[in-house]
Design a protein around this motif. Sequence first.
Motif, PDB file in Angstrom:
ATOM      1  N   ARG A 148      32.791  34.097  48.736  1.00 19.53           N
ATOM      2  CA  ARG A 148      33.844  35.057  48.412  1.00 19.53           C
ATOM      3  C   ARG A 148      34.962  34.368  47.644  1.00 19.53           C
ATOM      4  O   ARG A 148      35.480  34.906  46.657  1.00 19.53           O
ATOM      5  CB  ARG A 148      34.392  35.702  49.700  1.00 19.53           C
ATOM      6  N   GLN A 149      35.344  33.192  48.085  1.00 19.14           N
ATOM      7  CA  GLN A 149      36.403  32.467  47.397  1.00 19.14           C
ATOM      8  C   GLN A 149      36.002  32.097  45.968  1.00 19.14           C
ATOM      9  O   GLN A 149      36.840  32.122  45.053  1.00 19.14           O
ATOM     10  CB  GLN A 149      36.776  31.211  48.183  1.00 19.14           C
ATOM     11  N   ALA A 150      34.748  31.762  45.761  1.00 10.76           N
ATOM     12  CA  ALA A 150      34.290  31.358  44.430  1.00 10.76           C
ATOM     13  C   ALA A 150      34.520  32.445  43.394  1.00 10.76           C
ATOM     14  O   ALA A 150      34.716  32.152  42.206  1.00 10.76           O
ATOM     15  CB  ALA A 150      32.817  30.979  44.478  1.00 10.76           C
ATOM     16  N   ASP A 151      34.522  33.698  43.822  1.00 14.87           N
ATOM     17  CA  ASP A 151      34.749  34.819  42.910  1.00 14.87           C
ATOM     18  C   ASP A 151      36.231  35.132  42.732  1.00 14.87           C
ATOM     19  O   ASP A 151      36.590  35.926  41.850  1.00 14.87           O
ATOM     20  CB  ASP A 151      34.053  36.079  43.439  1.00 14.87           C
ATOM     21  N   ARG A 152      37.101  34.530  43.557  1.00 13.75           N
ATOM     22  CA  ARG A 152      38.505  34.941  43.565  1.00 13.75           C
ATOM     23  C   ARG A 152      39.481  33.806  43.264  1.00 13.75           C
ATOM     24  O   ARG A 152      40.646  34.068  42.977  1.00 13.75           O
ATOM     25  CB  ARG A 152      38.860  35.549  44.933  1.00 13.75           C
ATOM     26  N   ILE A 153      39.048  32.560  43.334  1.00 13.79           N
ATOM     27  CA  ILE A 153      39.969  31.438  43.174  1.00 13.79           C
ATOM     28  C   ILE A 153      40.351  31.228  41.710  1.00 13.79           C
ATOM     29  O   ILE A 153      39.523  31.338  40.808  1.00 13.79           O
ATOM     30  CB  ILE A 153      39.387  30.135  43.753  1.00 13.79           C
ATOM     31  N   LEU A 154      41.615  30.922  41.493  1.00 15.41           N
ATOM     32  CA  LEU A 154      42.120  30.596  40.163  1.00 15.41           C
ATOM     33  C   LEU A 154      43.171  29.504  40.320  1.00 15.41           C
ATOM     34  O   LEU A 154      44.112  29.632  41.110  1.00 15.41           O
ATOM     35  CB  LEU A 154      42.746  31.823  39.498  1.00 15.41           C
ATOM     36  N   THR A 155      43.010  28.429  39.559  1.00 10.78           N
ATOM     37  CA  THR A 155      43.922  27.299  39.639  1.00 10.78           C
ATOM     38  C   THR A 155      44.993  27.425  38.564  1.00 10.78           C
ATOM     39  O   THR A 155      44.688  27.397  37.368  1.00 10.78           O
ATOM     40  CB  THR A 155      43.165  25.968  39.467  1.00 10.78           C
ATOM     41  N   LEU A 156      46.229  27.558  39.006  1.00 12.33           N
ATOM     42  CA  LEU A 156      47.351  27.676  38.084  1.00 12.33           C
ATOM     43  C   LEU A 156      47.879  26.291  37.715  1.00 12.33           C
ATOM     44  O   LEU A 156      47.746  25.345  38.497  1.00 12.33           O
ATOM     45  CB  LEU A 156      48.479  28.491  38.729  1.00 12.33           C
ATOM     46  N   PRO A 157      48.482  26.142  36.551  1.00 13.28           N
ATOM     47  CA  PRO A 157      49.063  24.838  36.206  1.00 13.28           C
ATOM     48  C   PRO A 157      50.196  24.484  37.160  1.00 13.28           C
ATOM     49  O   PRO A 157      51.024  25.335  37.498  1.00 13.28           O
ATOM     50  CB  PRO A 157      49.575  25.054  34.775  1.00 13.28           C
TER      51      PRO A 157
END
Length: 370
Positions: free
Chosen positions: A338-347
């Motif tokens: 589930r996390q793999a579809d939702r994670i986003l790394t911000l600068p």
Amino acid sequence: MAKHDIPYVNLPAQGREQLDDLKRILEQVVLKGSFVGTHDDLALLEKRLAEYCGTSEAVALNSGTDALFLAMKVAGIGEGDEVITPPNSFVASTATIVQVGAKPVFADVLADQNIDPEKVARAITPRTRAIMPVHLTGRVCQMDEIMDLAERHGLVVIEDAAQAIGSMYKGRLAGSIGHFGCFSAHPLKNLNALGDGGFVTTNDSAAADRMRRLRAHGMADRQTIDEWGLVSRMDTLQAAVLGYRLDKLPDVITKRRANAALYQKLLRDERVYVPSCRNEEFNTFHTFVIQVDRRDELQAHLRSIGIKTAIHYPVPIHLQPAAKSLGHEMGDFPMTERQADRILTLPVNQYMTEADVETVANEVLAFVRQ
């Protein structure tokens, strides 16, 4: 639509800031004429790294991947053994388990992306030899529970601390809690070389001495080979650069933590999940990861307006083609998937201004509130 110029990382800014010093370091190394396997240079860096990480020993190597490999090698992990690790890490964690001949056994993660000690407990079998927790994003795993499991079952704990130099859990530094701590000094890390680099921390002096032999073909000296080794020593130039940048690391961590704190203050919306920092944690924020629906659309939108982001990591290891022989399928590790579809790394890099952080946060909120 407003256009911005906010990079995910800013190595050119670091280069500009440090260029004169780096030129001086390069000149010193070149004029000295000793580029690999220089004991004095590596020994000095190792002493400083051990002091910084709170251990008696550090062994400088050519990558964080080799750090994991050699830690398992000297721990005697090999054919027929099982090592428990999470499936949401960078591939090196699992790959090195396979490379020493052991079997990776996955345990799912918590909401903060770190390995779930309860899932670790369920994964232990008579073949389990080690636990490899991964301190993802710069947040140290729940090590009390993991060390308790290891003690009860006689297991080795190898901390994958590639993203966590300087991070702490209940006042203890990453890499000083388990039997071995494995660090990367890749250019994208908070303590970064001008190429690949890594090191292992430990309080086991015999294991450290063996790693030092193994990193240089297994040679005790130029005429004596104690065992078959490999080439995994850190170059003199990288050792010199890391020694210089180690002095700057506290400021790097302070700035990244300030950027993360501002994100946490601004991104207060139920549509954006930001793992909170517990009192017992000191997170150094190698990455700042949010979880959102429509992640790919958000990333594309941010890219279109000049804000660069990343995903760590979009395909879990158990679903990679290389892991097919392990027999896993979709649904085996639901939290990771589930996390793999939702994670986003911000600068979150140390060269961002407060205005940059505010811009990124405002753009994220504007998108999710549409």
